[in-house]
Every structure is written in structure tokens, then in C-alpha cells.
Motif scaffolding. Sequence first.
Motif, short mmCIF file in Angstrom:
data_model
loop_
_atom_site.label_atom_id
_atom_site.label_comp_id
_atom_site.label_asym_id
_atom_site.label_seq_id
_atom_site.Cartn_x
_atom_site.Cartn_y
_atom_site.Cartn_z
N ILE A 32 -18.06 -26.70 10.08
CA ILE A 32 -18.97 -27.69 9.50
C ILE A 32 -20.23 -27.83 10.36
O ILE A 32 -21.32 -28.06 9.86
CB ILE A 32 -18.27 -29.05 9.28
N GLU A 33 -20.07 -27.62 11.67
CA GLU A 33 -21.24 -27.66 12.56
C GLU A 33 -22.16 -26.47 12.28
O GLU A 33 -23.38 -26.61 12.29
CB GLU A 33 -20.78 -27.66 14.03
N GLN A 34 -21.57 -25.31 11.98
CA GLN A 34 -22.38 -24.15 11.61
C GLN A 34 -23.14 -24.42 10.31
O GLN A 34 -24.30 -24.04 10.17
CB GLN A 34 -21.50 -22.91 11.45
N SER A 35 -22.49 -25.08 9.37
CA SER A 35 -23.16 -25.43 8.12
C SER A 35 -24.31 -26.40 8.38
O SER A 35 -25.38 -26.29 7.77
CB SER A 35 -22.17 -26.06 7.14
N ARG A 36 -24.09 -27.35 9.29
CA ARG A 36 -25.16 -28.31 9.62
C ARG A 36 -26.34 -27.59 10.27
O ARG A 36 -27.50 -27.86 9.95
CB ARG A 36 -24.63 -29.40 10.55
N LEU A 37 -26.06 -26.64 11.16
CA LEU A 37 -27.13 -25.88 11.79
C LEU A 37 -27.87 -25.02 10.77
O LEU A 37 -29.10 -24.87 10.84
CB LEU A 37 -26.57 -25.00 12.92
N ARG A 38 -27.14 -24.47 9.82
CA ARG A 38 -27.77 -23.69 8.76
C ARG A 38 -28.70 -24.57 7.93
O ARG A 38 -29.79 -24.16 7.53
CB ARG A 38 -26.70 -23.05 7.88
N LEU A 39 -28.28 -25.82 7.67
CA LEU A 39 -29.12 -26.76 6.94
C LEU A 39 -30.38 -27.08 7.73
O LEU A 39 -31.49 -27.10 7.17
CB LEU A 39 -28.33 -28.04 6.64
N GLN A 40 -30.23 -27.32 9.03
CA GLN A 40 -31.40 -27.61 9.86
C GLN A 40 -32.37 -26.43 9.88
O GLN A 40 -33.59 -26.61 9.83
CB GLN A 40 -30.97 -27.96 11.30
N GLN A 41 -31.82 -25.22 9.94
CA GLN A 41 -32.65 -24.03 9.93
C GLN A 41 -33.39 -23.90 8.59
O GLN A 41 -34.57 -23.56 8.55
CB GLN A 41 -31.78 -22.80 10.17
N LEU A 42 -32.70 -24.21 7.50
CA LEU A 42 -33.31 -24.16 6.18
C LEU A 42 -34.45 -25.17 6.07
O LEU A 42 -35.52 -24.86 5.55
CB LEU A 42 -32.26 -24.42 5.10
N LEU A 43 -34.22 -26.37 6.59
CA LEU A 43 -35.26 -27.39 6.55
C LEU A 43 -36.46 -26.99 7.42
O LEU A 43 -37.60 -27.33 7.11
CB LEU A 43 -34.71 -28.74 7.00
#
Length: 200
Positions: A32-43
Amino acid sequence: MKYFWLIWILIAGFAHAEIRLVLDVRNDPGEIEQSRLRLQQLLGQDTSLAELSKRLGFRSVVRREGKSYLLTSTPLPENEAAAALYWKLRTAFPGSVAVPLSPTGSLPSGVPSLPTTPNPEKTPSQEWMLWIALFAMAVTGVLGLFFTSRQVNRLQERHSRIKRQQEEIEKRVHELFSRLGEEIYQLGRDVTDQTHRLKE
């Protein structure tokens, strides 16, 4: 189907004032932390998405619900901007859903049962089934080769038999024409001999 969620978000505004986007559900906190980092990268990469999320006050939140970890958003107002944000995030997180908040501001019960991304690790029973499937495919391939080779051998035998019969027929036809030729020659010779005799 994609307009269903947009219409649902717009119509649900009469019953609920806020929604929460549930972007990902995992059983492992590292995932879930990897998903959060992916979201931050997308933003960080998509400026229009970053601007839209800033205007709505969007922030990602990791919540634990039972044994599952949810990557959710802060409460968002139900409006067209939230719907646009949802659709843009849905391209990166295809399993995401927009959940209306209850009057207390919490997620409704049953949210952890949202579709989770399967864990890539295989259980022993899955590996056993994989080996069985591979063995079955190998046996099927070997049997297919065996029966195909038998059929090819039968076709070759039939072809050679037909070829022998054809050669024999050609030989008989040749003999027949040879005899006919000899008889015609003999008949022609007899006719010429008799015509010579009659002339004498």
C-alpha cells in the motif's frame, strides 16, 4: 459504465455531501505504501491532475480496516471537479471507487471487501495445480504427436499402395497397347499380303 459513476456522484450529492475515493486495497502495508508513492509520482508528473487535486484539497491517506490497508483520499465534495479527479485517477488505479461518506464522516461498512489486487506469490496448492496443468499439456502434446505420426504413416502407406496400383495399371495398359499394336501390325501385314496375292 463510465458515465454511471459520474452520474452517480452528481446525483448522490442530494443525499451525501462528501465522498471519499478508495484508490487501492492491499493486505500488505509495504504494497500500500508503494501504491501511495505511485500516486505521489503521478501527481508530480501530471500538472492538470495536481492542480485539480490542490483545488479540491485532495490528500492521500492510508487507513487500516481489519486486515486490509486502504489508500483513500481525504473527504471531497461531491461535484464535477471531484468526478473529474476520480476519472483521471482511475486510469492509474483501475480498481478505485468513489464511496459516499456516512453522516458521521466515516466509510460505510463493507469497504474492505472491495476488490483487492491479487498477491503475486503463489500458494503451494496453486503451484501444484500449475505442475498438474503443465504435465497434462505435455501428455496431450506427446499423445498428439503419436497419433499424428501414426496417421502420417497410414497416409504414406496408402499413398505407396495407390502408387503401386497405378504403376501396375500403367504396365497392363502398356502391355495391352503393345499387343494391340502388334495385332494391328500383323493385321495390316496380312491385308497387304492378301492384296498382293490378289493382284498376282
